[in-house]
Design a protein around this motif. Structure first.
Motif, PDB file in Angstrom:
ATOM      1  N   SER A  12      41.927  43.054  54.376  1.00 22.70           N
ATOM      2  CA  SER A  12      41.986  41.640  54.402  1.00 22.70           C
ATOM      3  C   SER A  12      41.663  41.286  52.893  1.00 22.70           C
ATOM      4  O   SER A  12      42.471  40.465  52.274  1.00 22.70           O
ATOM      5  CB  SER A  12      41.204  40.916  55.191  1.00 22.70           C
ATOM      6  OG  SER A  12      39.810  41.007  54.695  1.00 22.70           O
ATOM      7  N   LEU A  13      40.695  42.000  52.297  1.00 25.93           N
ATOM      8  CA  LEU A  13      40.262  41.742  50.761  1.00 25.93           C
ATOM      9  C   LEU A  13      41.450  42.104  49.901  1.00 25.93           C
ATOM     10  O   LEU A  13      42.051  41.447  48.859  1.00 25.93           O
ATOM     11  CB  LEU A  13      39.180  42.258  50.380  1.00 25.93           C
ATOM     12  CG  LEU A  13      37.834  41.893  50.818  1.00 25.93           C
ATOM     13  CD1 LEU A  13      36.763  42.447  50.681  1.00 25.93           C
ATOM     14  CD2 LEU A  13      37.644  40.351  50.342  1.00 25.93           C
ATOM     15  N   VAL A  14      42.241  43.255  50.218  1.00 25.64           N
ATOM     16  CA  VAL A  14      43.329  43.842  49.434  1.00 25.64           C
ATOM     17  C   VAL A  14      44.586  42.754  49.768  1.00 25.64           C
ATOM     18  O   VAL A  14      45.245  42.526  48.814  1.00 25.64           O
ATOM     19  CB  VAL A  14      43.552  45.306  49.730  1.00 25.64           C
ATOM     20  CG1 VAL A  14      44.738  45.919  49.076  1.00 25.64           C
ATOM     21  CG2 VAL A  14      42.546  46.013  49.304  1.00 25.64           C
ATOM     22  N   GLY A  15      44.929  42.558  50.939  1.00 25.38           N
ATOM     23  CA  GLY A  15      45.926  41.826  51.341  1.00 25.38           C
ATOM     24  C   GLY A  15      45.908  40.355  50.753  1.00 25.38           C
ATOM     25  O   GLY A  15      46.972  39.797  50.470  1.00 25.38           O
ATOM     26  N   ASP A  16      44.577  39.888  50.614  1.00 26.29           N
ATOM     27  CA  ASP A  16      44.598  38.396  50.188  1.00 26.29           C
ATOM     28  C   ASP A  16      44.242  38.522  48.368  1.00 26.29           C
ATOM     29  O   ASP A  16      44.386  37.302  47.844  1.00 26.29           O
ATOM     30  CB  ASP A  16      43.253  37.689  50.547  1.00 26.29           C
ATOM     31  CG  ASP A  16      43.512  37.375  51.991  1.00 26.29           C
ATOM     32  OD1 ASP A  16      44.429  37.374  52.400  1.00 26.29           O
ATOM     33  OD2 ASP A  16      42.405  37.529  52.518  1.00 26.29           O
ATOM     34  N   MET A  20      48.256  40.833  40.292  1.00 25.68           N
ATOM     35  CA  MET A  20      47.277  41.611  39.171  1.00 25.68           C
ATOM     36  C   MET A  20      46.158  42.573  39.696  1.00 25.68           C
ATOM     37  O   MET A  20      46.230  43.618  39.319  1.00 25.68           O
ATOM     38  CB  MET A  20      46.915  40.631  38.331  1.00 25.68           C
ATOM     39  CG  MET A  20      45.982  41.182  37.339  1.00 25.68           C
ATOM     40  SD  MET A  20      47.033  42.131  36.004  1.00 25.68           S
ATOM     41  CE  MET A  20      47.617  40.895  34.805  1.00 25.68           C
ATOM     42  N   VAL A  21      45.367  41.814  40.753  1.00 30.00           N
ATOM     43  CA  VAL A  21      44.389  42.648  41.166  1.00 30.00           C
ATOM     44  C   VAL A  21      44.828  43.790  42.143  1.00 30.00           C
ATOM     45  O   VAL A  21      44.413  45.228  41.991  1.00 30.00           O
ATOM     46  CB  VAL A  21      43.428  41.681  42.335  1.00 30.00           C
ATOM     47  CG1 VAL A  21      42.305  42.398  42.902  1.00 30.00           C
ATOM     48  CG2 VAL A  21      42.834  40.778  41.269  1.00 30.00           C
ATOM     49  N   LYS A  22      46.045  43.801  42.932  1.00 29.07           N
ATOM     50  CA  LYS A  22      46.492  44.864  43.533  1.00 29.07           C
ATOM     51  C   LYS A  22      46.892  45.910  42.532  1.00 29.07           C
ATOM     52  O   LYS A  22      46.834  47.051  42.955  1.00 29.07           O
ATOM     53  CB  LYS A  22      47.668  44.309  44.302  1.00 29.07           C
ATOM     54  CG  LYS A  22      47.041  43.565  45.583  1.00 29.07           C
ATOM     55  CD  LYS A  22      48.397  43.172  46.254  1.00 29.07           C
ATOM     56  CE  LYS A  22      47.866  42.126  47.539  1.00 29.07           C
ATOM     57  NZ  LYS A  22      49.054  41.589  48.386  1.00 29.07           N
ATOM     58  N   GLY A  23      47.600  45.422  41.352  1.00 24.59           N
ATOM     59  CA  GLY A  23      47.890  46.575  40.417  1.00 24.59           C
ATOM     60  C   GLY A  23      46.852  47.285  39.559  1.00 24.59           C
ATOM     61  O   GLY A  23      47.144  48.568  39.584  1.00 24.59           O
ATOM     62  N   SER A 136      37.931  54.003  33.237  1.00 29.51           N
ATOM     63  CA  SER A 136      37.914  53.530  34.545  1.00 29.51           C
ATOM     64  C   SER A 136      36.989  52.424  34.837  1.00 29.51           C
ATOM     65  O   SER A 136      37.313  51.331  35.322  1.00 29.51           O
ATOM     66  CB  SER A 136      38.074  54.691  35.663  1.00 29.51           C
ATOM     67  OG  SER A 136      39.219  55.223  35.726  1.00 29.51           O
ATOM     68  N   PRO A 137      35.744  52.727  34.558  1.00 33.53           N
ATOM     69  CA  PRO A 137      34.720  51.623  34.616  1.00 33.53           C
ATOM     70  C   PRO A 137      35.046  50.159  34.129  1.00 33.53           C
ATOM     71  O   PRO A 137      34.800  49.282  34.546  1.00 33.53           O
ATOM     72  CB  PRO A 137      33.421  52.159  34.292  1.00 33.53           C
ATOM     73  CG  PRO A 137      33.688  53.586  34.223  1.00 33.53           C
ATOM     74  CD  PRO A 137      35.026  53.898  33.932  1.00 33.53           C
ATOM     75  N   TYR A 138      35.598  50.278  32.843  1.00 33.92           N
ATOM     76  CA  TYR A 138      36.124  49.198  32.081  1.00 33.92           C
ATOM     77  C   TYR A 138      37.264  48.397  32.810  1.00 33.92           C
ATOM     78  O   TYR A 138      37.406  47.044  32.947  1.00 33.92           O
ATOM     79  CB  TYR A 138      36.203  49.388  30.696  1.00 33.92           C
ATOM     80  CG  TYR A 138      34.907  49.868  30.280  1.00 33.92           C
ATOM     81  CD1 TYR A 138      33.824  49.016  29.755  1.00 33.92           C
ATOM     82  CD2 TYR A 138      34.844  51.289  29.588  1.00 33.92           C
ATOM     83  CE1 TYR A 138      32.690  49.491  29.261  1.00 33.92           C
ATOM     84  CE2 TYR A 138      33.662  51.622  28.755  1.00 33.92           C
ATOM     85  CZ  TYR A 138      32.824  50.830  28.863  1.00 33.92           C
ATOM     86  OH  TYR A 138      31.611  51.302  28.374  1.00 33.92           O
ATOM     87  N   VAL A 139      38.146  49.200  33.298  1.00 33.48           N
ATOM     88  CA  VAL A 139      39.260  48.532  33.883  1.00 33.48           C
ATOM     89  C   VAL A 139      38.869  47.866  35.119  1.00 33.48           C
ATOM     90  O   VAL A 139      39.406  47.081  35.385  1.00 33.48           O
ATOM     91  CB  VAL A 139      40.413  49.489  34.126  1.00 33.48           C
ATOM     92  CG1 VAL A 139      41.693  49.276  34.958  1.00 33.48           C
ATOM     93  CG2 VAL A 139      40.890  50.119  33.076  1.00 33.48           C
ATOM     94  N   GLY A 140      37.970  48.586  36.067  1.00 35.58           N
ATOM     95  CA  GLY A 140      37.800  48.068  37.301  1.00 35.58           C
ATOM     96  C   GLY A 140      36.759  46.842  37.331  1.00 35.58           C
ATOM     97  O   GLY A 140      36.660  45.858  38.179  1.00 35.58           O
TER      98      GLY A 140
END
Length: 140
Positions: A12-16, A20-23, A136-140
């Protein structure tokens, strides 16, 4: 007062999430998969090279005839980095006429060149792994 219950599951968190966040999550997932591939690939390569080096060391210590050992180490892809380094040095030492005092220097140069080539082979993929691990830590 109206109570609102939010479903806090991962799906649900991914779906909502926004596009940009999904990308970003997809990019991090791909980076993680590439990292794990590189880790297991490098581990397999290093294990194979270590086994080949141990075989060459055993053969080298047991051999009385270095010429025969050189012939068996002419295939560096099958015999590993130590055999390739030995073959380069031994071959360069015997290519220079024996009355020349520079055959040791020639062999040393050949060994150093081969060591550089073997290091390059051993470092394949590590720059990608380091880049992914540091960014990766900075992208996340």
């Amino acid at each position: 007062m109206e109570t609102m219950t939010h479903d806090m599951t991962v799906l649900s968190l991914v779906g909502d999430a926004s596009l940009m966040v999904k990308g970003v999550m997809a990019l991090l997932l791909i980076a993680s998969l590439v990292s794990w591939y590189l880790i297991f690939w490098r581990a397999a390569v290093l294990k194979r090279l270590e086994r080949q080096s141990q075989h060459f060391q055993r053969d080298f210590r047991q051999s009385d005839d270095l010429d025969g050992l050189t012939e068996s180490s002419e295939k560096p892809k099958k015999t590993g980095p130590l055999a390739a380094i030995f073959s380069a040095g031994y071959g360069a030492f015997h290519r220079v006429p024996s009355e020349s005092s520079s055959n040791v220097d020639h062999a040393e140069r050949a060994v150093l060149v081969e060591i550089g080539e073997q290091e390059g082979e051993l470092e394949k993929g590590l720059s990608w792994l380091a880049t992914i691990g540091s960014v990766s830590p900075y992208v996340g």
